[in-house]
Design a protein around this motif. Structure first.
Motif, mmCIF file in Angstrom:
data_model
loop_
_atom_site.group_PDB
_atom_site.id
_atom_site.type_symbol
_atom_site.label_atom_id
_atom_site.label_comp_id
_atom_site.label_asym_id
_atom_site.label_seq_id
_atom_site.Cartn_x
_atom_site.Cartn_y
_atom_site.Cartn_z
ATOM 1 N N GLY A 113 35.676 33.418 62.282
ATOM 2 C CA GLY A 113 36.132 34.866 63.098
ATOM 3 C C GLY A 113 34.750 35.457 63.979
ATOM 4 N N ALA A 114 33.477 34.842 63.286
ATOM 5 C CA ALA A 114 32.209 35.407 64.183
ATOM 6 C C ALA A 114 31.115 34.348 63.702
ATOM 7 C CB ALA A 114 32.025 36.900 63.669
ATOM 8 N N LYS A 115 30.032 34.506 64.582
ATOM 9 C CA LYS A 115 28.796 33.413 64.159
ATOM 10 C C LYS A 115 27.809 34.503 64.363
ATOM 11 C CE LYS A 115 28.638 29.732 66.536
ATOM 12 N NZ LYS A 115 28.659 28.658 67.668
ATOM 13 N N ALA A 151 19.285 30.825 58.053
ATOM 14 C CA ALA A 151 19.126 30.820 59.757
ATOM 15 C C ALA A 151 20.415 31.067 60.427
ATOM 16 C CB ALA A 151 18.483 29.652 60.191
ATOM 17 N N ARG A 152 21.764 30.869 59.718
ATOM 18 C CA ARG A 152 22.844 30.938 60.621
ATOM 19 C C ARG A 152 23.838 31.308 59.605
ATOM 20 N NH1 ARG A 152 19.245 30.274 63.738
ATOM 21 N NH2 ARG A 152 19.335 29.116 65.795
ATOM 22 N N ALA A 153 24.841 31.985 60.179
ATOM 23 C CA ALA A 153 26.156 32.304 59.409
ATOM 24 C C ALA A 153 27.224 32.100 60.059
ATOM 25 C CB ALA A 153 26.103 33.521 58.558
ATOM 26 N N LEU A 154 28.435 31.727 59.548
ATOM 27 C CA LEU A 154 29.706 31.513 60.318
ATOM 28 C C LEU A 154 30.602 32.339 59.339
ATOM 29 C CD1 LEU A 154 30.116 27.707 61.045
ATOM 30 C CD2 LEU A 154 28.939 29.645 62.416
ATOM 31 N N TYR A 155 31.200 33.459 59.747
ATOM 32 C CA TYR A 155 32.139 34.365 58.875
ATOM 33 C C TYR A 155 33.652 34.104 59.147
ATOM 34 C CZ TYR A 155 27.660 37.388 59.095
ATOM 35 O OH TYR A 155 26.642 37.808 59.164
ATOM 36 N N LEU A 156 34.152 33.889 57.763
ATOM 37 C CA LEU A 156 35.476 33.365 57.639
ATOM 38 C C LEU A 156 36.493 34.390 57.676
ATOM 39 C CD1 LEU A 156 35.008 30.096 55.212
ATOM 40 C CD2 LEU A 156 34.593 30.335 57.733
ATOM 41 N N PHE A 157 37.550 34.312 58.643
ATOM 42 C CA PHE A 157 38.640 35.343 58.505
ATOM 43 C C PHE A 157 39.861 34.678 58.404
ATOM 44 C CE2 PHE A 157 35.193 37.574 60.336
ATOM 45 C CZ PHE A 157 35.572 38.915 60.847
ATOM 46 N N GLY A 160 41.718 39.229 58.825
ATOM 47 C CA GLY A 160 40.588 39.898 58.614
ATOM 48 C C GLY A 160 39.599 39.416 57.790
ATOM 49 N N ASP A 161 38.318 39.666 57.896
ATOM 50 C CA ASP A 161 37.441 39.336 57.183
ATOM 51 C C ASP A 161 37.574 38.878 55.680
ATOM 52 O OD1 ASP A 161 34.597 38.284 56.288
ATOM 53 O OD2 ASP A 161 33.704 39.873 57.254
ATOM 54 N N THR A 162 37.468 37.551 55.195
ATOM 55 C CA THR A 162 37.482 37.292 53.924
ATOM 56 C C THR A 162 36.245 37.580 52.974
ATOM 57 O OG1 THR A 162 36.577 34.793 54.075
ATOM 58 C CG2 THR A 162 39.007 35.187 54.498
ATOM 59 N N GLY A 163 35.283 38.096 53.535
ATOM 60 C CA GLY A 163 34.049 38.063 52.779
ATOM 61 C C GLY A 163 33.266 36.800 52.430
ATOM 62 N N TYR A 164 33.902 35.491 52.963
ATOM 63 C CA TYR A 164 33.193 34.345 52.679
ATOM 64 C C TYR A 164 32.557 33.863 54.009
ATOM 65 C CZ TYR A 164 35.924 33.994 48.072
ATOM 66 O OH TYR A 164 36.415 34.324 47.114
#
Length: 207
Positions: A113-115, A151-157, A160-164
């Motif tokens: 969902g986001a980087k 250094a980086r995060a990929l947000y899992l949706f 909605g945002d799963t929190g993972y």
């Protein structure tokens, strides 16, 4: 004829060294063991990984991988502690990962969902209750080499945002183990590589 064969082999060896690979072997087209040195990224210094202490199967490599999923899909094999980024022609980039410890495992399908580069990490209230020492970060841990998201995060949706998250970690020794609170950890050098490949909207399968 023998001289020609040796010349070809030598040429392949040089090409392999220049590409940052340390070997090409059975079941692995490239293995990037040489890519874990220190580097500077956005003003932050990422320390080197003592990669000889990380089991070789968890070093980033391009492998044969058969799946019906489209290239660009991310598949997380929590049992084997591998993350696959699907490439065309039956191949994938395989990364070693750390996964959720007992009681924090999960599976399912989501999307990126986001980087974020050098993200701020804010521990959720339930985590602070379990680990009161994290209360100092209730308003967010500043980015940097010691940040829990690396250094980086990929947000899992998923609706909605799963929190993972798929994220980096300074705790290189946790790769290949079940130690997290449910997120998927990669070495910082590996999450940068995955971040550069993965697109927002990419399908993520965790199994």
């Amino acid at each position: 004829m023998r001289l020609k064969a040796l010349t070809v082999v030598a040429g392949l060896a040089v090409a392999t060294a220049l590409s940052g690979c340390t070997s090409v072997g059975l079941g692995s087209f490239q293995i990037f063991t040489a890519d874990y040195g220190s580097r500077t990224d956005a003003g932050y210094r990422i320390p080197p990984i003592p990669i000889t202490k990380v089991p070789r199967q968890y070093h980033r490599q391009i492998v044969s991988y058969r799946t019906d999923e489209a290239p660009g899909t991310i598949i997380v094999d929590t049992g084997a502690k591998f993350l696959y980024f699907v490439l065309p022609e039956g191949r994938a980039v395989r990364y070693g990962i750390g996964v959720g410890r007992e009681g924090f495992e999960w599976s399912g399908t989501a999307r990126v969902g986001a980087k974020r580069e050098w993200p701020v990490w804010t521990p959720p209230p339930e985590m602070i209750r379990r680990q009161p020492q994290l209360a100092k970060w209730r308003n967010g841990q500043p980015p940097g080499p010691t940040n829990a998201l690396g250094a980086r995060a990929l947000y899992l949706f998923n609706k909605g945002d799963t929190g993972y998250r798929l994220h980096g970690t300074p705790e290189w020794w946790s790769i290949g183990k079940a130690m997290s609170s449910g997120c998927v950890r990669l070495l910082n050098q590996d999450i940068i590589d995955l971040y550069n490949r993965a697109q927002v909207g990419a399908k993520v399968i965790v199994k």
